[in-house]
Design an enzyme around this catalytic site. Structure first.
Site, PDB file in Angstrom:
ATOM      1  N   GLY A   1      -0.983  -4.021  -2.434  1.00  0.00           N
ATOM      2  CA  GLY A   1      -0.916  -3.719  -3.858  1.00  0.00           C
ATOM      3  C   GLY A   1      -1.787  -2.386  -3.863  1.00  0.00           C
ATOM      4  O   GLY A   1      -1.270  -1.201  -4.666  1.00  0.00           O
ATOM      5  N   ASP A   2      -2.633  -2.113  -2.923  1.00  0.00           N
ATOM      6  CA  ASP A   2      -3.413  -0.784  -2.842  1.00  0.00           C
ATOM      7  C   ASP A   2      -2.378   0.039  -2.563  1.00  0.00           C
ATOM      8  O   ASP A   2      -2.256   1.416  -2.728  1.00  0.00           O
ATOM      9  CB  ASP A   2      -4.543  -0.823  -2.218  1.00  0.00           C
ATOM     10  CG  ASP A   2      -5.434  -1.781  -2.513  1.00  0.00           C
ATOM     11  OD1 ASP A   2      -5.752  -2.223  -3.553  1.00  0.00           O
ATOM     12  OD2 ASP A   2      -6.055  -2.608  -1.675  1.00  0.00           O
TER      13      ASP A   2
END
Length: 313
Positions: A250-251
């Site tokens: 997600g990052d």
């Protein structure tokens, strides 16, 4: 310039073994040590994509020194506030037949030390991008994100927020450039279960009505949906590959989105780059490299007729 903020960085100690036996002595078969934290992950992926950025946050003690050393050795710029008491946390991640994690609480942070971070943030200028990622540690006021966004309000700074729940709901009124909940987090914010794409789009648009400019909803193996600032809906399935490690995916999506946007100022390109970069991290044992991202982009270009060339990213 791009700035990332990680309030509670960690030293992530990852151990692997065939099976974890509770109540017994377990011996690891392999071990890894990484600097951890959502903002730090964003900084490291941006560095891999050859985009200069500065990692901000708090570090303390011998673990803090090691976190900073590893980030610098990776090639990232840092400007951390060094706290006087306590140490940066250690997170233990056990990879066995089932994955388990033990996350440390982190150190106390004084009002003076928080003020030092705000002084650093004062230097952010029009056109810069600020990434606020992760939760607020118990040692800090619950409205810390809000205070930062209020400080930078009307300065022309694009703020990206990757947080969950009430924290995210409280900051949308400051019109962040981008927010990135996943579909489960989006549902939890409104007390509903979101399974259908139509419902995900509906609630993403509700966050826009509350102030967010662009809402990027990640859906793991189902890809992602972006509702952009013009109201246009973009959807994309992830590239095909074997998921090896979902930590940091997600990052990486956030970092890829920023990289794509900086390249073309086009939200469709940013979205595509975000999905591909998140997938590249998921398909890797570590965070996505530029070569891995480019490989997936090239595969997509060949798969889709009329796909754009991506060699300039």
């Amino acid at each position: 310039m791009i700035f990332t903020v990680t309030f509670n960085p960690s030293l992530d100690y990852i151990v692997g073994l065939d099976a974890f036996r509770e109540g017994e002595v377990n011996r690891s078969e392999w071990e890894q040590l990484y600097p951890g934290g959502k903002g730090i992950n964003v900084s490291m992926v941006l560095k891999n994509l050859e985009i200069r950025n500065i990692a901000l946050g708090f570090i303390g003690g011998f673990t803090g020194k090691e976190i900073q050393r590893r980030i610098k050795d990776f090639g990232c710029y840092t400007d951390f506030v060094k706290i006087k008491s306590g140490i940066s946390r250690i997170n233990v991640k056990i990879k066995a037949d089932q994955e388990s994690e033990i996350n440390g609480q982190g150190p106390d942070i004084s009002k003076k030390e928080l003020g030092e971070l705000f002084k650093k943030l004062e230097s952010i200028e029009k056109g810069d991008i600020l990434v606020l990622a992760g939760s607020i540690p118990a040692a800090l006021p619950e409205d810390t994100y809000e205070s930062i966004m209020k400080l930078l309000e009307n300065r022309g700074v694009k703020i990206v927020v990757d947080a969950t729940g009430e924290l995210l709901l409280r900051v949308v009124k400051y019109q962040p450039f981008l927010i990135k909940p996943n579909n489960h987090e989006l549902g939890e914010m409104f007390g509903v279960v979101l399974n259908k794409r139509e419902d995900i789009i509906l609630y993403a648009k509700r966050l826009q009505q509350m102030g967010a400019q662009n809402v990027l909803v990640s859906m793991a193996g189902e890809g992602a949906i972006l509702v952009d600032e013009s109201g246009k809906v973009h959807e994309m399935k992830p590239p095909k590959g074997i998921v090896k490690n979902s930590v940091g995916a997600g990052d990486s999506m956030v970092a890829g989105f920023i990289a794509g946007y900086l390249k073309s100022q086009d939200l469709q390109d940013a979205f595509r780059m975000g999905v591909v970069t998140g997938s590249a991290s998921a398909f890797s044992e570590t965070l996505a490299t530029k070569a891995e991202v480019m490989k997936l982009l090239d595969e997509l270009s060949h798969k889709n007729e009329g796909g754009r060339k991506n060699a300039d990213y």
